[in-house]
Design a protein around this motif. Structure first.
Motif, PDB file in Angstrom:
ATOM      1  N   LYS A 157       0.832  -1.195   0.000  1.00 54.29           N
ATOM      2  CA  LYS A 157       0.000   0.000   0.000  1.00 54.29           C
ATOM      3  C   LYS A 157       0.868   1.246   0.000  1.00 54.29           C
ATOM      4  O   LYS A 157       1.831   1.358   0.744  1.00 54.29           O
ATOM      5  CB  LYS A 157      -0.914   0.019   1.238  1.00 54.29           C
ATOM      6  N   LYS A 158       0.549   2.160  -0.870  1.00 55.99           N
ATOM      7  CA  LYS A 158       1.295   3.399  -0.955  1.00 55.99           C
ATOM      8  C   LYS A 158       0.574   4.484  -0.166  1.00 55.99           C
ATOM      9  O   LYS A 158      -0.615   4.725  -0.382  1.00 55.99           O
ATOM     10  CB  LYS A 158       1.450   3.840  -2.409  1.00 55.99           C
ATOM     11  N   PHE A 159       1.300   5.100   0.760  1.00 58.17           N
ATOM     12  CA  PHE A 159       0.708   6.157   1.562  1.00 58.17           C
ATOM     13  C   PHE A 159       1.006   7.509   0.917  1.00 58.17           C
ATOM     14  O   PHE A 159       2.060   7.710   0.309  1.00 58.17           O
ATOM     15  CB  PHE A 159       1.277   6.133   2.988  1.00 58.17           C
ATOM     16  N   GLN A 160       0.054   8.405   1.061  1.00 56.99           N
ATOM     17  CA  GLN A 160       0.207   9.722   0.490  1.00 56.99           C
ATOM     18  C   GLN A 160       1.289  10.493   1.243  1.00 56.99           C
ATOM     19  O   GLN A 160       1.430  10.369   2.453  1.00 56.99           O
ATOM     20  CB  GLN A 160      -1.125  10.470   0.589  1.00 56.99           C
ATOM     21  N   ARG A 161       2.028  11.295   0.526  1.00 58.88           N
ATOM     22  CA  ARG A 161       3.099  12.065   1.149  1.00 58.88           C
ATOM     23  C   ARG A 161       2.600  13.473   1.504  1.00 58.88           C
ATOM     24  O   ARG A 161       2.046  14.174   0.675  1.00 58.88           O
ATOM     25  CB  ARG A 161       4.311  12.178   0.209  1.00 58.88           C
ATOM     26  N   TYR A 162       2.786  13.826   2.771  1.00 62.08           N
ATOM     27  CA  TYR A 162       2.423  15.159   3.238  1.00 62.08           C
ATOM     28  C   TYR A 162       3.608  15.741   3.990  1.00 62.08           C
ATOM     29  O   TYR A 162       4.504  15.018   4.439  1.00 62.08           O
ATOM     30  CB  TYR A 162       1.249  15.107   4.232  1.00 62.08           C
ATOM     31  N   THR A 209      -9.111  11.571  13.266  1.00 63.35           N
ATOM     32  CA  THR A 209      -9.521  11.159  14.608  1.00 63.35           C
ATOM     33  C   THR A 209     -10.947  11.609  14.885  1.00 63.35           C
ATOM     34  O   THR A 209     -11.772  10.841  15.378  1.00 63.35           O
ATOM     35  CB  THR A 209      -8.562  11.743  15.663  1.00 63.35           C
ATOM     36  N   LEU A 210     -11.242  12.859  14.576  1.00 58.27           N
ATOM     37  CA  LEU A 210     -12.595  13.379  14.777  1.00 58.27           C
ATOM     38  C   LEU A 210     -13.607  12.612  13.931  1.00 58.27           C
ATOM     39  O   LEU A 210     -14.697  12.283  14.407  1.00 58.27           O
ATOM     40  CB  LEU A 210     -12.633  14.866  14.440  1.00 58.27           C
ATOM     41  N   TYR A 231     -16.408   5.315  20.859  1.00 58.21           N
ATOM     42  CA  TYR A 231     -15.239   4.704  21.511  1.00 58.21           C
ATOM     43  C   TYR A 231     -14.509   3.741  20.587  1.00 58.21           C
ATOM     44  O   TYR A 231     -13.288   3.614  20.638  1.00 58.21           O
ATOM     45  CB  TYR A 231     -15.674   3.967  22.780  1.00 58.21           C
ATOM     46  N   ALA A 232     -15.262   3.045  19.737  1.00 57.32           N
ATOM     47  CA  ALA A 232     -14.637   2.100  18.811  1.00 57.32           C
ATOM     48  C   ALA A 232     -13.739   2.809  17.802  1.00 57.32           C
ATOM     49  O   ALA A 232     -12.894   2.172  17.159  1.00 57.32           O
ATOM     50  CB  ALA A 232     -15.710   1.292  18.079  1.00 57.32           C
ATOM     51  N   GLY A 233     -13.914   4.119  17.679  1.00 56.27           N
ATOM     52  CA  GLY A 233     -13.074   4.876  16.765  1.00 56.27           C
ATOM     53  C   GLY A 233     -11.683   5.150  17.300  1.00 56.27           C
ATOM     54  O   GLY A 233     -10.821   5.638  16.571  1.00 56.27           O
ATOM     55  N   LEU A 234     -11.463   4.831  18.589  1.00 61.30           N
ATOM     56  CA  LEU A 234     -10.134   5.011  19.185  1.00 61.30           C
ATOM     57  C   LEU A 234      -9.225   3.861  18.764  1.00 61.30           C
ATOM     58  O   LEU A 234      -8.772   3.061  19.581  1.00 61.30           O
ATOM     59  CB  LEU A 234     -10.232   5.082  20.710  1.00 61.30           C
ATOM     60  N   SER A 235      -8.949   3.789  17.502  1.00 56.76           N
ATOM     61  CA  SER A 235      -8.152   2.703  16.931  1.00 56.76           C
ATOM     62  C   SER A 235      -7.083   3.305  16.034  1.00 56.76           C
ATOM     63  O   SER A 235      -7.382   4.079  15.119  1.00 56.76           O
ATOM     64  CB  SER A 235      -9.052   1.767  16.115  1.00 56.76           C
ATOM     65  N   THR A 238      -5.374   5.933  11.141  1.00 57.89           N
ATOM     66  CA  THR A 238      -4.331   6.077  10.122  1.00 57.89           C
ATOM     67  C   THR A 238      -4.835   5.663   8.739  1.00 57.89           C
ATOM     68  O   THR A 238      -4.403   6.221   7.732  1.00 57.89           O
ATOM     69  CB  THR A 238      -3.091   5.256  10.488  1.00 57.89           C
ATOM     70  N   ARG A 239      -5.749   4.710   8.704  1.00 56.68           N
ATOM     71  CA  ARG A 239      -6.337   4.329   7.415  1.00 56.68           C
ATOM     72  C   ARG A 239      -7.168   5.481   6.867  1.00 56.68           C
ATOM     73  O   ARG A 239      -7.128   5.781   5.674  1.00 56.68           O
ATOM     74  CB  ARG A 239      -7.203   3.084   7.584  1.00 56.68           C
ATOM     75  N   GLU A 240      -7.927   6.140   7.754  1.00 56.95           N
ATOM     76  CA  GLU A 240      -8.733   7.293   7.345  1.00 56.95           C
ATOM     77  C   GLU A 240      -7.845   8.419   6.831  1.00 56.95           C
ATOM     78  O   GLU A 240      -8.188   9.111   5.870  1.00 56.95           O
ATOM     79  CB  GLU A 240      -9.559   7.787   8.544  1.00 56.95           C
ATOM     80  N   ALA A 241      -6.678   8.610   7.482  1.00 60.39           N
ATOM     81  CA  ALA A 241      -5.751   9.675   7.099  1.00 60.39           C
ATOM     82  C   ALA A 241      -4.833   9.266   5.953  1.00 60.39           C
ATOM     83  O   ALA A 241      -4.122  10.113   5.397  1.00 60.39           O
ATOM     84  CB  ALA A 241      -4.906  10.087   8.302  1.00 60.39           C
ATOM     85  N   ASN A 242      -4.838   7.966   5.617  1.00 59.69           N
ATOM     86  CA  ASN A 242      -3.971   7.428   4.568  1.00 59.69           C
ATOM     87  C   ASN A 242      -2.494   7.676   4.865  1.00 59.69           C
ATOM     88  O   ASN A 242      -1.725   8.129   4.017  1.00 59.69           O
ATOM     89  CB  ASN A 242      -4.340   8.015   3.201  1.00 59.69           C
ATOM     90  N   VAL A 243      -2.109   7.383   6.117  1.00 60.32           N
ATOM     91  CA  VAL A 243      -0.703   7.455   6.522  1.00 60.32           C
ATOM     92  C   VAL A 243      -0.367   6.170   7.272  1.00 60.32           C
ATOM     93  O   VAL A 243      -1.255   5.422   7.676  1.00 60.32           O
ATOM     94  CB  VAL A 243      -0.418   8.676   7.428  1.00 60.32           C
ATOM     95  N   SER A 244       0.912   5.911   7.467  1.00 63.00           N
ATOM     96  CA  SER A 244       1.326   4.705   8.182  1.00 63.00           C
ATOM     97  C   SER A 244       1.027   4.836   9.667  1.00 63.00           C
ATOM     98  O   SER A 244       0.941   5.944  10.209  1.00 63.00           O
ATOM     99  CB  SER A 244       2.818   4.460   7.977  1.00 63.00           C
TER     100      SER A 244
END
Length: 205
Positions: free
Chosen positions: A4-9, A22-23, A31-35, A40-46
């Motif tokens: 998987k290629k992560f976007q560069r920022y 996170t929001l 609470y289940a969102g505290l993962s 990181t999948r939502e943000a597309n970063v490692s």
């Protein structure tokens, strides 16, 4: 299998993206969102980017809480500062902002429940909460003082009144978020206006 290629920022973009993600995760899953994986999948970063930029997921959540609190405060304060009317009118602007459509988003409440639950277990979160609460209380206190001066009210110590108003605002916001059927926004606004009327009649004198 392709890696998987992560976007560069750049660093600031990654931090901002992680806070926003996170929001989003907390709004969607509570609470289940505290993962770490979900965020990181939502943000597309490692996954390592959370520790790299924030040190821990707890610190990231605190930063998310600080960001959403400051966003509300800055936007509301800007509306108040730009208004040339009376202090009463400015307080009413605050009321309307507090129960705006965006602020009454039921999904947003999922995130706030997570934030509030962490206050007792995290000194950093507790300190951030106190800082945010103090900013709101100071703003309201100043508005109430100005109302007293403009209308010749015999109220010099507005601290208790400001604390009372914050308790009313928070309680009404929670009830309206839980069920607009039982407490629609227009009724919530009426309650706020009744509080203001009582303040002017000297309830806190």
């Amino acid at each position: 299998m392709k890696e998987k290629k992560f976007q560069r920022y750049d660093a600031d973009e990654r931090k901002s993206s992680l806070i926003k993600s996170t929001l989003n995760c907390l709004k969607l899953d509570g609470y289940a969102g505290l993962s770490v994986r979900k965020i990181t999948r939502e943000a597309n970063v490692s996954q390592g980017m959370i520790n790299h930029h924030f040190g821990s997921i707890d610190s990231l959540v605190i930063n998310a809480y600080d960001a959403i609190s400051n966003e509300f405060f800055d936007q509301t304060n800007a509306l108040i500062d730009s208004h040339k009317g009376s202090a009463s009118e400015k307080l009413i602007i605050f009321f309307r902002s507090y129960i705006s459509e965006d602020n009454l988003d039921p999904d947003l409440m999922k995130a706030w429940l997570v934030f509030w639950s962490l206050i007792r277990n995290s000194q950093d979160m507790a300190s951030t909460y106190e800082y945010v609460n103090e900013k709101i209380e100071t703003l309201l206190n100043n508005l109430l003082l100005n109302i007293s001066k403009e209308e010749g009210l015999d109220i010099t110590d507005t601290s208790l009144a400001a604390q009372s108003l914050i308790a009313l605002l928070d309680g009404a916001w929670v009830r309206t978020c839980l069920s607009e059927k039982n407490l629609p926004p227009e009724n919530t606004m009426k309650i706020f206006m009744k509080w203001l009327e009582a303040y002017k009649l000297g309830v806190f004198s």
